[in-house]
Design a protein around this motif. Sequence first.
Motif, PDB file in Angstrom:
ATOM      1  N   ALA A 188     -12.008 -14.065  -7.988  1.00  0.00           N
ATOM      2  CA  ALA A 188     -12.263 -15.542  -7.822  1.00  0.00           C
ATOM      3  C   ALA A 188     -12.567 -16.100  -8.995  1.00  0.00           C
ATOM      4  O   ALA A 188     -12.332 -17.284  -9.417  1.00  0.00           O
ATOM      5  CB  ALA A 188     -13.429 -15.439  -6.800  1.00  0.00           C
ATOM      6  N   ASP A 189     -13.240 -15.270 -10.098  1.00  0.00           N
ATOM      7  CA  ASP A 189     -13.636 -16.014 -11.420  1.00  0.00           C
ATOM      8  C   ASP A 189     -12.246 -15.912 -12.457  1.00  0.00           C
ATOM      9  O   ASP A 189     -12.327 -16.402 -13.225  1.00  0.00           O
ATOM     10  CB  ASP A 189     -14.898 -14.951 -12.049  1.00  0.00           C
ATOM     11  N   LEU A 190     -11.293 -15.166 -11.905  1.00  0.00           N
ATOM     12  CA  LEU A 190     -10.113 -15.278 -12.757  1.00  0.00           C
ATOM     13  C   LEU A 190      -8.975 -16.420 -12.427  1.00  0.00           C
ATOM     14  O   LEU A 190      -8.129 -16.638 -13.202  1.00  0.00           O
ATOM     15  CB  LEU A 190      -9.243 -13.933 -12.615  1.00  0.00           C
ATOM     16  N   VAL A 191      -9.538 -17.031 -11.466  1.00  0.00           N
ATOM     17  CA  VAL A 191      -8.668 -18.595 -10.950  1.00  0.00           C
ATOM     18  C   VAL A 191      -9.555 -19.430 -10.993  1.00  0.00           C
ATOM     19  O   VAL A 191      -9.924 -19.675  -9.757  1.00  0.00           O
ATOM     20  CB  VAL A 191      -7.890 -18.174  -9.636  1.00  0.00           C
ATOM     21  N   PRO A 192      -9.673 -20.070 -11.992  1.00  0.00           N
ATOM     22  CA  PRO A 192     -10.792 -21.134 -12.154  1.00  0.00           C
ATOM     23  C   PRO A 192     -10.652 -22.365 -11.202  1.00  0.00           C
ATOM     24  O   PRO A 192     -11.571 -23.161 -10.731  1.00  0.00           O
ATOM     25  CB  PRO A 192     -11.033 -21.388 -13.528  1.00  0.00           C
ATOM     26  N   ASP A 193      -9.231 -22.734 -10.908  1.00  0.00           N
ATOM     27  CA  ASP A 193      -8.713 -23.920 -10.458  1.00  0.00           C
ATOM     28  C   ASP A 193      -9.039 -23.597  -8.740  1.00  0.00           C
ATOM     29  O   ASP A 193      -8.474 -22.854  -8.410  1.00  0.00           O
ATOM     30  CB  ASP A 193      -7.449 -24.294 -10.756  1.00  0.00           C
ATOM     31  N   ALA A 194      -9.855 -24.504  -7.971  1.00  0.00           N
ATOM     32  CA  ALA A 194     -10.102 -24.228  -6.636  1.00  0.00           C
ATOM     33  C   ALA A 194      -8.682 -24.477  -5.991  1.00  0.00           C
ATOM     34  O   ALA A 194      -8.695 -23.626  -5.091  1.00  0.00           O
ATOM     35  CB  ALA A 194     -11.154 -25.305  -6.393  1.00  0.00           C
ATOM     36  N   GLU A 248      -5.706   7.772   6.478  1.00  0.00           N
ATOM     37  CA  GLU A 248      -5.310   7.145   7.758  1.00  0.00           C
ATOM     38  C   GLU A 248      -6.248   8.134   8.929  1.00  0.00           C
ATOM     39  O   GLU A 248      -7.064   7.529   9.715  1.00  0.00           O
ATOM     40  CB  GLU A 248      -4.168   7.059   7.738  1.00  0.00           C
ATOM     41  N   GLY A 249      -6.142   9.270   8.879  1.00  0.00           N
ATOM     42  CA  GLY A 249      -6.798  10.235   9.791  1.00  0.00           C
ATOM     43  C   GLY A 249      -8.184  10.270   9.800  1.00  0.00           C
ATOM     44  O   GLY A 249      -8.852  10.851  10.688  1.00  0.00           O
ATOM     45  N   HIS A 250      -8.875   9.731   8.757  1.00  0.00           N
ATOM     46  CA  HIS A 250     -10.241  10.133   8.728  1.00  0.00           C
ATOM     47  C   HIS A 250     -11.185   8.653   8.321  1.00  0.00           C
ATOM     48  O   HIS A 250     -12.237   8.732   8.005  1.00  0.00           O
ATOM     49  CB  HIS A 250     -10.670  10.821   7.476  1.00  0.00           C
ATOM     50  N   SER A 251     -10.445   7.565   8.849  1.00  0.00           N
ATOM     51  CA  SER A 251     -11.279   6.367   8.554  1.00  0.00           C
ATOM     52  C   SER A 251     -11.595   5.481   9.761  1.00  0.00           C
ATOM     53  O   SER A 251     -10.642   5.587  10.739  1.00  0.00           O
ATOM     54  CB  SER A 251     -10.249   5.514   7.784  1.00  0.00           C
ATOM     55  N   HIS A 252     -12.618   4.935   9.582  1.00  0.00           N
ATOM     56  CA  HIS A 252     -13.003   4.093  10.812  1.00  0.00           C
ATOM     57  C   HIS A 252     -12.810   2.592  10.499  1.00  0.00           C
ATOM     58  O   HIS A 252     -12.423   1.960  11.631  1.00  0.00           O
ATOM     59  CB  HIS A 252     -14.704   4.072  11.060  1.00  0.00           C
ATOM     60  N   ALA A 253     -12.563   2.068   9.162  1.00  0.00           N
ATOM     61  CA  ALA A 253     -12.282   0.685   8.820  1.00  0.00           C
ATOM     62  C   ALA A 253     -11.227   0.777   7.543  1.00  0.00           C
ATOM     63  O   ALA A 253     -11.538   1.767   6.741  1.00  0.00           O
ATOM     64  CB  ALA A 253     -13.552  -0.060   8.738  1.00  0.00           C
ATOM     65  N   ILE A 254     -10.676  -0.157   7.385  1.00  0.00           N
ATOM     66  CA  ILE A 254      -9.758  -0.365   6.039  1.00  0.00           C
ATOM     67  C   ILE A 254     -10.344  -1.566   5.399  1.00  0.00           C
ATOM     68  O   ILE A 254     -10.445  -2.794   5.993  1.00  0.00           O
ATOM     69  CB  ILE A 254      -8.290  -0.427   6.387  1.00  0.00           C
ATOM     70  N   ILE A 255     -10.561  -1.711   4.338  1.00  0.00           N
ATOM     71  CA  ILE A 255     -10.776  -2.807   3.162  1.00  0.00           C
ATOM     72  C   ILE A 255      -9.481  -3.070   2.476  1.00  0.00           C
ATOM     73  O   ILE A 255      -9.332  -1.916   1.592  1.00  0.00           O
ATOM     74  CB  ILE A 255     -11.996  -2.659   2.352  1.00  0.00           C
ATOM     75  N   ILE A 256      -8.908  -3.859   2.346  1.00  0.00           N
ATOM     76  CA  ILE A 256      -7.577  -4.373   1.643  1.00  0.00           C
ATOM     77  C   ILE A 256      -8.267  -5.046   0.589  1.00  0.00           C
ATOM     78  O   ILE A 256      -8.855  -6.215   0.674  1.00  0.00           O
ATOM     79  CB  ILE A 256      -6.800  -5.105   2.425  1.00  0.00           C
ATOM     80  N   VAL A 257      -7.989  -4.443  -0.764  1.00  0.00           N
ATOM     81  CA  VAL A 257      -8.558  -5.262  -1.780  1.00  0.00           C
ATOM     82  C   VAL A 257      -7.362  -5.826  -2.694  1.00  0.00           C
ATOM     83  O   VAL A 257      -6.289  -5.077  -2.896  1.00  0.00           O
ATOM     84  CB  VAL A 257      -9.143  -4.263  -2.630  1.00  0.00           C
ATOM     85  N   ALA A 258      -7.203  -7.050  -2.845  1.00  0.00           N
ATOM     86  CA  ALA A 258      -6.282  -7.746  -3.395  1.00  0.00           C
ATOM     87  C   ALA A 258      -6.749  -8.803  -4.311  1.00  0.00           C
ATOM     88  O   ALA A 258      -7.535  -9.811  -3.989  1.00  0.00           O
ATOM     89  CB  ALA A 258      -5.393  -8.590  -2.342  1.00  0.00           C
ATOM     90  N   ARG A 259      -6.227  -8.909  -5.629  1.00  0.00           N
ATOM     91  CA  ARG A 259      -6.667  -9.671  -6.556  1.00  0.00           C
ATOM     92  C   ARG A 259      -5.930 -11.153  -6.361  1.00  0.00           C
ATOM     93  O   ARG A 259      -4.583 -10.924  -6.156  1.00  0.00           O
ATOM     94  CB  ARG A 259      -6.266  -9.319  -8.166  1.00  0.00           C
ATOM     95  N   LEU A 260      -6.668 -12.254  -6.632  1.00  0.00           N
ATOM     96  CA  LEU A 260      -6.074 -13.474  -6.537  1.00  0.00           C
ATOM     97  C   LEU A 260      -4.855 -13.841  -7.332  1.00  0.00           C
ATOM     98  O   LEU A 260      -4.183 -14.706  -7.164  1.00  0.00           O
ATOM     99  CB  LEU A 260      -7.405 -14.551  -6.319  1.00  0.00           C
ATOM    100  N   ASP A 261      -4.910 -13.230  -8.559  1.00  0.00           N
ATOM    101  CA  ASP A 261      -3.935 -13.433  -9.642  1.00  0.00           C
ATOM    102  C   ASP A 261      -2.739 -12.613  -9.626  1.00  0.00           C
ATOM    103  O   ASP A 261      -2.019 -12.570 -10.433  1.00  0.00           O
ATOM    104  CB  ASP A 261      -4.645 -13.587 -10.839  1.00  0.00           C
ATOM    105  N   ASP A 262      -2.796 -11.913  -8.633  1.00  0.00           N
ATOM    106  CA  ASP A 262      -1.871 -10.853  -8.387  1.00  0.00           C
ATOM    107  C   ASP A 262      -0.865 -10.929  -7.273  1.00  0.00           C
ATOM    108  O   ASP A 262      -1.344 -10.724  -5.781  1.00  0.00           O
ATOM    109  CB  ASP A 262      -2.290  -9.357  -8.303  1.00  0.00           C
ATOM    110  N   PRO A 263       0.212 -11.753  -7.101  1.00  0.00           N
ATOM    111  CA  PRO A 263       0.921 -12.207  -5.838  1.00  0.00           C
ATOM    112  C   PRO A 263       1.658 -11.026  -5.307  1.00  0.00           C
ATOM    113  O   PRO A 263       2.452 -11.298  -4.143  1.00  0.00           O
ATOM    114  CB  PRO A 263       1.720 -13.307  -6.302  1.00  0.00           C
TER     115      PRO A 263
END
Length: 369
Positions: free
Chosen positions: A151-157, A108-123
Amino acid sequence: MKNILHRLRRGAPTADSSEAAIDTGEDGGIKRDIPVVWLLGRTGAGKSSLIRALTGMEDIEIGSGYMSCTRTSRRLDFPAEQPLVRFLDTRGLGEAGYDPTEDLAVCEGHSHAIIIVARLDDPVQGEIADALGSVLRRRPKIEVLLVHTGADLVPDAAARGRAQAATAQRFERAAGRKLPEIVISLPPDRPPPEEELDILIDALAETLPNAGLALREESVTDAESRAFRAVRKTVLKYSGAAAASDTIVLVGFLSSTGIQFAMFKKLGEHYGVPATPVLARRFISLLGLGVGGRIAGSIALRQGGKFIPIYGQTVGAAAAGAFTFGATYALGRTASRYLYTLSLGETPTREDMQATFRDALKRSRSHDR
């Protein structure tokens, strides 16, 4: 006064590094403001895969190529020898027996930006959302990008759309604001689709322009753009140095100007054209009073903002650094074209220089904070 100006022309700024990665470069000891991107997500979300996709470093593995920040979090500099962007990779939250308190505080003290990485098949994203909310209560202005992986792990749009909406809603409640978001596939056996990667880099450029520019490849359309590729890292390095110097009241304006002239001289060495102060004045004159006036006026406003108590030490300083990075990059890109044209024995035109500058400034500053 002469001694001060001499030091500034040598390009040795100092800056408050409490929220930045400041590295000392090889050219005259210049210090560079390296954009730091913090990846936050659960185990298996695809943080390392995302870094591989962004950098093209296929051999990146956890524990290989990384340097430890704490006992469990890691950093990766890209490129390793002369970093243009730094990634902080926190151990996956939610692991049994893992207390993320130390990692979160350091990152937190050394970052300019955060990327939240979340898998679509993990609620199950509650712990990540809670961590984000906690960080934003202390640093409400930090930029956040939500990246939906798998995105490739959840084929149904339709199912993919529902999962994305639910995840985005969860994180936006935690953040208290709308978050920019993108969806990307990260197959283990091949790179993600090129169009998805382009969208990711564009989104990162909106979130943290310095990092997005460092990761984006420069298109080659002619001999001049091919020649610029060889010095692009040099321009980015000096742009980071100028941005780092601009976090200091008043001194930033003087030192960033000295760094820009040092960059002009370095580019002159590369193109075989002696970059004298007289030549630099001729170059600036081609940019015209309109371009020069806008730069000077914008820098003056941002420098002036740093005198305002509290505001000036946070928002004003950040705005000055962000603007100076973009302006220095645009000057370097245009100077490269100017010096390349002179190296061929040809005469640069005002129209060409102004068009090059405008295009480079637009690409380097997706938005001006």
